[in-house]
Design an enzyme around this catalytic site. Structure first.
Site, short mmCIF file in Angstrom:
data_model
loop_
_atom_site.label_atom_id
_atom_site.label_comp_id
_atom_site.label_asym_id
_atom_site.label_seq_id
_atom_site.Cartn_x
_atom_site.Cartn_y
_atom_site.Cartn_z
N SER A 177 -17.85 65.97 -33.47
CA SER A 177 -18.43 64.64 -33.64
C SER A 177 -18.14 64.07 -34.71
O SER A 177 -18.28 64.75 -35.62
CB SER A 177 -20.00 64.78 -33.37
OG SER A 177 -20.64 63.59 -33.46
N TYR A 190 -28.15 67.95 -35.44
CA TYR A 190 -26.96 67.69 -34.84
C TYR A 190 -26.04 67.80 -35.52
O TYR A 190 -24.66 68.66 -35.51
CB TYR A 190 -27.00 66.54 -33.90
CG TYR A 190 -25.80 66.41 -33.19
CD1 TYR A 190 -25.58 67.13 -32.02
CD2 TYR A 190 -24.73 65.47 -33.47
CE1 TYR A 190 -24.39 66.77 -31.14
CE2 TYR A 190 -23.65 65.20 -32.61
CZ TYR A 190 -23.56 66.06 -31.48
OH TYR A 190 -22.31 65.71 -30.73
#
Length: 335
Positions: A177, A190
């Protein structure tokens, strides 16, 4: 000295021509080498195929002739069963929870027993989860759970299947990501999991180069609206989790603001997963896959290419341009 100057002058006059010829030659060689891997006779393992990127990728690889081992958390679920229905006879469903050693080992045994003649060409580590919260709203267990799926799940799977991929001089692909390097507000857990994942993939790429195995990292931007990875919650869900001290620090109005802002950001992202699925297909099937695929809008690409090289004083200042960040400072408790 005179001879050297004359030689240098002759060389500099030759450089532009030689440089052009070398450039053309490199381009010709590259174009000759560029192509796609024939999927017939090869297998690919994809994790996280119940929905989202993994689901679409499994079907795409199946159409390209690969035997696809689709790792699903719920093989009896709607997503997995649609793969069985829409895919060819080459589509193989696997029960695969990447957080469980026994699931991964059983999947490895199943794949090994059912490999086509050319072997296991690639493993796509796609299984992942996402959530958002300020660091002080999170527990150690929240961080651990995120890392167990996004980081250790990929490590567990990659290590188990490396011998099979190495035998084919194939591919290892990791879905990361932009939050692996973009230290955004509310994405602490995250980001930790994805930054660790990229460190693992980078180290693996260096080690696997000796064996002819290529390693690629996929870095999607905001695709929350194109998948169901993002956990949707209400401000009440967040508020009820906070203890009294945190409720004093993070007042209810700010929690509501943060939740509304995050939901609005999810709605402004990509609506289709095609950009990511196409990059995944390229990483598996191209004869010249990239080490990294940065998948953001054309407008954002320059910023995210530059971001990792900027000093912290500038990267942190980026958030001062956000109206939400300014309101955050005004709304939070300050002594």
């Amino acid at each position: 000295m005179i001879n050297f100057i004359l030689l240098a002058g002759h060389f500099t006059s030759f450089v532009p021509i030689s440089a052009v010829l070398l450039y053309v030659l490199v381009k010709l060689v590259s174009s000759c080498r560029r192509g796609q891997v024939d999927g017939r006779g090869y297998a690919v393992l994809v994790t996280g195929c119940d929905s989202g990127f993994g689901h679409r990728l499994a079907l795409g690889l199946d159409r390209r002739g690969f035997v696809v081992f689709a790792g699903c958390l719920s093989p009896e679920g709607v997503g997995a069963q649609s793969l069985a229905r829409d895919g060819s006879s080459r589509m193989k469903l696997l029960k695969l929870d990447v957080t469980k050693d026994q699931d991964v080992q059983q999947a490895q045994k199943t794949v090994r027993k059912n490999l086509p003649e050319k072997g296991l060409w690639a493993v796509v580590n796609n299984a992942g989860i996402s959530d958002w919260a300020e660091i002080e709203w999170s527990t150690t267990e929240d961080f651990r759970h995120m890392a167990e799926v996004n980081l250790f799940g990929s490590i567990r799977t990659a290590v188990a299947f490396l011998p099979l991929v190495r035998a084919c001089r194939g591919r290892m692909v990791f879905v990361s990501s932009i939050f692996a390097f973009f230290n955004c507000l509310n994405m602490g857990a995250y980001s930790v999991s994805k930054r660790g994942l990229e460190a693992f993939a980078d180290c693996l790429r260096v080690e696997m180069a000796s064996f002819g195995v290529k390693v690629s990292i996929i870095q999607p931007g905001n695709f929350a609206g194109a998948t169901n990875i993002q956990k949707i919650k209400t401000s009440s869900d967040i508020w009820e989790k906070l203890d009294d001290d945190k409720k004093l620090m993070f007042n209810r109005r700010y929690v509501e603001l943060a939740n509304d802002y995050f939901l609005s950001m999810c709605r402004t992202g990509f609506r289709s997963p095609d950009l990511v699925v196409d990059a995944l297909l390229h990483s598996v099937t191209s004869t010249q896959p990239k080490s990294r695929y940065l998948l953001v809008s054309a407008l954002d690409k320059f910023f995210f290419k530059l971001f990792p090289f900027l000093p912290a004083v500038l990267t942190d200042a980026v958030f001062s341009f956000s109206a939400m960040y300014a309101r955050r400072g005004n709304m939070l408790y300050a002594k």
